[in-house]
Design a protein around this motif. Structure first.
Motif: not given
Length: 447
Positions: A279-285, A290-292, A322-326
């Protein structure tokens, strides 16, 4: 299938369009209500130039003097965008098969196929075959990684450039220089970055897990900044929970306040990290912009393979997290009929179906449809969006199925491809026969 006019304006009535393929602003303005299947029922007015002139709720479209074509509530999608492909290697499976089905086996087979330099004829024929497949299935934009190791850029880049010009009115094409990130560390890094800029392309480092990864990420950003390039990393294409490429890239982008376009492909290992760390990494992405792009068809084939056991972990980025993190999340074809994946046909309908089913996004098909349309098209950046709205190109895929279940249960059913308001010919809308490449792919011509 229905028949549409080949001249003049017309209306497509009673169409069922996935939520993710309709402009949010238009849906809100019209008060469109989603079906249980996650779609809107609309009618589209298409002008003589092949642009969407108006979008109407299907039940409230005004009377018209236009020629009316009734879809009968069949699914109508926008043409799609493929953010991550390798059309330069496409159709090489028979001459360079992966004997053990592993990632390392794929690398060795691909390396062996490159031992003898590809000819312009070979590269052109195989890449054009891939584009014919993509067009027939409904793709309008493609970013393709091109192998760019020292001494390997030609004739592939020249052949690609020729194809890009010839195909400009059918599929928008973008090249991405693909090579190990370690190969960018010396003067060749500037050489390949300059080549990429010359072709209006994208820098595509393949980042492997290891102690050198942080320095390689910094070097990639330096080169992209110097040559004004977008960046598209292969990263964390493994099932090692300690792999940290995505985190390194996000932190470097934030540190630099990077404003350029960044995409990270694969990101499989993120799904194996502890929930709080992921979750922390997803928030930073998300913060890094960045797009995944998830590429499970290839990664499920390659990763976790052991002839003596059934795989437990599968190669899919945590798309919901990832999507939930924006984070903008796309789905891509990746490899088709080469050493990394012996299957596939550059069909994003198949990619959408398989990715969503594998990743349990099949409970919300409609909203996730943007992962093969608006999201990757925006990240590729060659065309003006990819959502139904007035002023957008009438680039459509018309199915016989009236629901996701019907569409995905018969992928082989005919679909009509509409480019700027006009249907493709039957020849263009039919995937090419594999026999077209006999002799090039390693199969002998039929007697």
């Amino acid at each position: 299938m229905i028949s549409i006019p080949q001249t003049g304006p017309w209306r497509l009535a009673d169409a069922t369009v996935p939520i993710g393929m309709v402009s949010v602003a238009i849906a809100e303005k019209l008060g469109l209500k989603p079906t249980q299947d996650g779609c809107y029922r609309v009618s589209l007015d298409i002008d003589a130039k092949g642009l969407v002139e108006a979008v109407w709720p299907a039940e409230a479209a005004p009377e018209t003097q236009l020629a009316v074509v009734r879809a009968g509530n069949a699914h109508v999608w926008t043409r799609m965008a493929d953010l991550h492909t390798h059309i330069d290697k496409s159709q090489t499976w028979h001459r360079a098969p992966n004997r053990d089905g592993t990632f390392n086996g794929a690398k060795e087979a691909a390396k062996a196929d490159r031992t003898a330099p590809w000819s312009h004829e070979d590269a052109n024929a195989r890449m054009e075959f891939a584009l014919k497949c993509a067009l027939a299935h409904g793709t309008r934009s493609i970013r393709t990684h091109l192998d760019s190791q020292k001494g390997r850029t030609q004739p592939t880049w020249e052949a690609f450039s020729d194809l890009r010009e010839r195909w400009a009115d059918r599929i928008a094409l973008q090249p991405c220089a693909s090579l190990g990130a370690a190969k960018l560390m010396d003067e060749y890094g500037d050489e390949v970055a300059a080549l990429t800029a010359q072709y209006n392309g994208v820098l595509g480092p393949v980042l492997y897990h290891g102690p050198e990864a942080a320095a390689q990420v910094r070097r990639a950003f330096d080169l992209a900044e110097r040559h004004d390039l977008p960046i598209d990393f292969h990263t964390d294409e493994n099932l090692d929970p300690t792999s940290n490429g995505l985190s390194l890239i996000a932190e470097e982008a934030i540190h630099r306040n990077w404003q350029g376009n960044i995409v990270c492909g694969h990101c499989c290992s993120l799904s194996l990290k502890p929930a709080d760390e992921a979750e922390r990494i997803a928030d930073r992405v998300a913060e890094a912009g960045i797009g995944v792009v998830a590429l499970p068809m290839t990664n499920i084939y390659l990763l976790g393979r052991d002839a003596a056991s059934t795989p437990v972990y599968r190669g899919l980025a945590p798309i919901h997290l990832l999507r939930a993190a924006g984070v903008p999340v796309a789905f891509g074809s990746d490899n088709c009929r080469d050493a990394f994946h012996p299957y596939g046909d550059h069909d994003l309908v198949e990619v959408f179906r398989e990715t969503a089913r594998i990743g349990h996004a099949d409970m919300s098909w409609g909203p996730w449809a943007d992962a093969v349309a608006a999201v990757p098209d925006r990240l590729i950046g060659l065309q003006d969006g990819n959502s139904l709205k007035p002023g957008a190109a009438a680039d459509l895929v018309i199915f016989r199925g009236r629901s996701f279940s019907e569409v995905f249960s018969r992928l082989g059913a005919p679909r009509m491809i509409v480019v700027k308001g006009r249907a493709l010919s039957e020849e263009e809308a039919t995937p090419p026969a594999f026999s077209e490449l006999d002799g090039i792919t390693g199969l002998a011509p039929a007697e």
